[in-house]
Enzyme design. Structure first.
Site, PDB file in Angstrom:
ATOM      1  N   SER A   7       0.860  -1.066  -0.100  1.00 45.62           N
ATOM      2  CA  SER A   7      -0.327  -0.074  -0.066  1.00 45.62           C
ATOM      3  C   SER A   7       0.848   1.202   0.064  1.00 45.62           C
ATOM      4  CB  SER A   7      -0.963   0.117   1.366  1.00 45.62           C
ATOM      5  OG  SER A   7      -1.494   1.284   1.387  1.00 45.62           O
ATOM      6  N   HIS A  31      -0.788  -1.751  -3.938  1.00 50.83           N
ATOM      7  CA  HIS A  31      -2.259  -1.395  -3.539  1.00 50.83           C
ATOM      8  C   HIS A  31      -2.332   0.052  -3.442  1.00 50.83           C
ATOM      9  CE1 HIS A  31      -5.841  -2.775  -1.337  1.00 50.83           C
ATOM     10  NE2 HIS A  31      -5.621  -1.776  -0.789  1.00 50.83           N
ATOM     11  N   ASP A  33      -4.931   3.016  -2.446  1.00 55.98           N
ATOM     12  CA  ASP A  33      -5.877   3.199  -1.764  1.00 55.98           C
ATOM     13  C   ASP A  33      -6.426   4.522  -2.283  1.00 55.98           C
ATOM     14  OD1 ASP A  33      -5.870   1.177   0.553  1.00 55.98           O
ATOM     15  OD2 ASP A  33      -4.154   1.975   0.949  1.00 55.98           O
ATOM     16  N   MET A  35      -9.712   7.017  -1.957  1.00 53.07           N
ATOM     17  CA  MET A  35     -10.227   7.444  -0.772  1.00 53.07           C
ATOM     18  C   MET A  35     -11.058   8.836  -0.937  1.00 53.07           C
ATOM     19  SD  MET A  35      -8.071   6.343   2.782  1.00 53.07           S
ATOM     20  CE  MET A  35      -7.045   4.868   2.761  1.00 53.07           C
ATOM     21  N   HIS A  64      -8.074  -0.057  -4.929  1.00 57.14           N
ATOM     22  CA  HIS A  64      -9.310  -0.264  -3.893  1.00 57.14           C
ATOM     23  C   HIS A  64      -9.793   0.759  -3.635  1.00 57.14           C
ATOM     24  CE1 HIS A  64      -9.674  -1.608   0.589  1.00 57.14           C
ATOM     25  NE2 HIS A  64     -10.779  -1.159  -0.022  1.00 57.14           N
ATOM     26  N   MET A  66     -12.429   2.744  -2.130  1.00 59.17           N
ATOM     27  CA  MET A  66     -13.053   3.157  -0.771  1.00 59.17           C
ATOM     28  C   MET A  66     -13.773   4.628  -1.134  1.00 59.17           C
ATOM     29  SD  MET A  66     -10.220   2.024   1.920  1.00 59.17           S
ATOM     30  CE  MET A  66      -8.826   2.399   0.912  1.00 59.17           C
ATOM     31  N   MET A 135     -11.122  -6.005   5.513  1.00 57.07           N
ATOM     32  CA  MET A 135     -10.531  -4.888   6.487  1.00 57.07           C
ATOM     33  C   MET A 135     -10.477  -5.291   7.729  1.00 57.07           C
ATOM     34  SD  MET A 135      -9.945  -2.664   4.030  1.00 57.07           S
ATOM     35  CE  MET A 135      -9.383  -1.506   5.406  1.00 57.07           C
ATOM     36  N   ASP A 173      -6.441  -6.364   5.089  1.00 59.22           N
ATOM     37  CA  ASP A 173      -5.671  -5.180   4.744  1.00 59.22           C
ATOM     38  C   ASP A 173      -6.138  -4.309   6.162  1.00 59.22           C
ATOM     39  OD1 ASP A 173      -5.098  -2.593   4.112  1.00 59.22           O
ATOM     40  OD2 ASP A 173      -6.578  -2.495   2.492  1.00 59.22           O
TER      41      ASP A 173
END
Length: 215
Positions: A7, A31, A33, A35, A64, A66, A135, A173
């Site tokens: 990440s 990875h 993230d 957001m 990912h 989110m 998660m 994760d």
């Protein structure tokens, strides 16, 4: 063999190229993230960071998402070079449709659930996914501690996979590092998402070797 998904949220972003090059011999994928500051309390990456990654690495990238509107972002991240899209059960009203849409591009489709979300909410989607991401912290920030009760959730999911003869991958994760990574693999985890556990871990080479030894 379990893989390490790094990440970059925990990397020094001012030296992203150097950071990735420093660890790429010990990881299997990146990875990302994504957001939105709404679904989770942080605002991070969009298309430009993936475009930047693609200028210096061909490693697989898991985007990912989110975010509250994942369906609107799926195609864009795939076009920019994502090789897997992970979406959250909590924000997808038409989860099956989104999973099939992701797979129509020839990339993997993972579904993630937050710590307080029951595995029961995934019962009808399990035959269609390439993986489930559990998660193990509340999403939003790197460096959080692994929530201990998530081990039972992981064990339950591995039991479901075996009893129903599914072949989806299991990813975790949050709070994954030297103290628990090997045990998680022994539980049946296939993908270890690690931020601090990669970019701020002087023991990463040894950890990688330990994981490889579990073949």
């Amino acid at each position: 063999m379990a893989i390490i998904s790094a990440s970059i949220l925990a990397a020094n972003l001012s030296e992203l190229k150097e950071e990735v090059r420093r660890v790429e011999g010990f990881i299997d994928e990146i990875h990302l993230d994504v957001m939105d500051g709404h679904f989770v309390p942080n605002l991070t990456f969009g298309y430009p960071i993936l475009e930047a990654l693609r200028t210096f690495t061909n490693m697989p990238v898991d985007a990912h998402l989110m975010v509250t509107n994942p369906a609107e972002l799926i195609k864009g991240f795939i076009e920019k070079g994502a090789t897997r899209i992970t979406i959250h059960q909590e924000v997808c009203y038409h989860l099956h449709r989104n999973v099939e849409y992701i797979k129509s591009f020839g990339v993997e489709a993972f579904v993630a659930i937050n710590p307080a979300t029951s595995l029961n909410t995934l019962d009808e989607i399990l035959p269609y996914v390439d993986g489930i991401l559990i998660m193990t912290v509340n999403p939003g920030f790197s460096g959080q501690k692994f929530i201990p009760t998530m081990t039972e959730k992981i064990k339950k999911l591995t039991d479901i996979r075996k009893s129903r003869n599914f072949d989806f991958k299991i990813a975790v994760d949050g709070g994954v590092g030297n103290e628990n990574a090997v045990e998680l693999v022994k539980m049946g985890v296939d993908v270890l998402v690690m931020g601090y556990g990669v970019f701020r871990n002087p023991n990463l080479p040894n950890l990688r070797n330990e994981i490889k030894s579990l073949l």
